[in-house]
Design an enzyme around this catalytic site. Sequence first.
Site, PDB file in Angstrom:
ATOM      1  CE  LYS A  44      -2.678   1.738   4.202  1.00 37.96           C
ATOM      2  NZ  LYS A  44      -2.184   2.310   2.916  1.00 37.96           N
ATOM      3  CG  MET A  70       2.529   1.713   1.387  1.00 32.56           C
ATOM      4  SD  MET A  70       4.246   1.607   1.884  1.00 32.56           S
ATOM      5  CE  MET A  70       4.049   1.330   3.631  1.00 32.56           C
ATOM      6  CB  CYS A 130     -10.094  -0.328  -3.532  1.00 36.20           C
ATOM      7  SG  CYS A 130     -11.654   0.456  -3.888  1.00 36.20           S
TER       8      CYS A 130
END
Length: 312
Positions: A44, A70, A130
């Site tokens: 992850k 998430m 990101c």
Amino acid sequence: NMLATTIGGRTFNNCMMNAAGVRCQNKRDLDALVQSDAGAYVTKSATPQKRAGNPSPRMHTLPHGSINSMGLPNNGLDYYLNYVIADQQKRPGTTNFLSVAGTSLADNLAMLHQIQASEYTGFVELNLSCPNVPGKPQVGYDFDRVHTVLDQVFEFYTKPLGVKLPPYFDLVHFDQIAAILNQYPLTFVNSINSIGNALVVDPQSEQVVIRPKGGYGGIGGASVKPTALANVRGLALRLKPEIAIVGTGGILNGVDVFEHILCGASMVQIGTQFGYEGIPLFDRLAKELTDIMKQKGYTSIDDFRGKLKTFD
Ligand SMILES: CC(C)(C)CCc1c(C(=O)O)[nH]c(=O)[nH]c1=O
């Protein structure tokens, strides 16, 4: 064997693995992947410190699709770095993927410095979905930012590195991102991440299906395969041959793996369907892909990788 593949001089006995984020957040999940027929695992995406992530419901998975926001829940870089180093000591000669997704350039550089200084010898997958500075699009959609990030990373990072890219939808964007990536000694490019900021509605409750971001989230599963194949093929036609392509997106069956490889992928990652089906997925896909190859007379994925035909 028929499903072996090589990336950056490392050979994997199977060209299929999980996608970052799916059943790979803790030791129990990663151990299951180690025991499975998957050719590798990716952890992850890590941030420097442990994160709880967004409030639930933050993922909604149906048989043919998923949406998630998430919010990068993960156990922190140390947890995953310790895991992959212990694993490479237990299983010398195997290569796996450590995913990092700093929420700032400083975080990404700090994590890569820590990995560079460690005894880790495997691959790092730098997640370019990101966030960037507030008010700017995610890094993967801010080409000048991609330049800046890779310039600073390759000042010091010498271990095998790849980037995880968001999907692009304009051919000029394929030209632009490939022109940037070709300037760096990348080992691989992983395409695609989930299609960002989609919206799934429940018509019965008249409500969105996930809590974060008013219901907006990244979409995965069957519906993203045409976009995934377009990105794999678009990059395969533009990237220098030293940069291998990892194909991700919309893989449910062996034929989907075959299509990703035909478009240029050397390794494929499965997210949504792996989340739905679990470890048995890898045995099923290996059999389905092997059967397709036998029917076509292929004995290795090299026989057809990147050999998609057009009409002219
Ligand atoms: C979307 C980010 C939270 C910035 C990165 C982590 C991530 C997530 C996530 O942790 O929400 N979900 C995805 O489908 N892809 C990702 O790359």
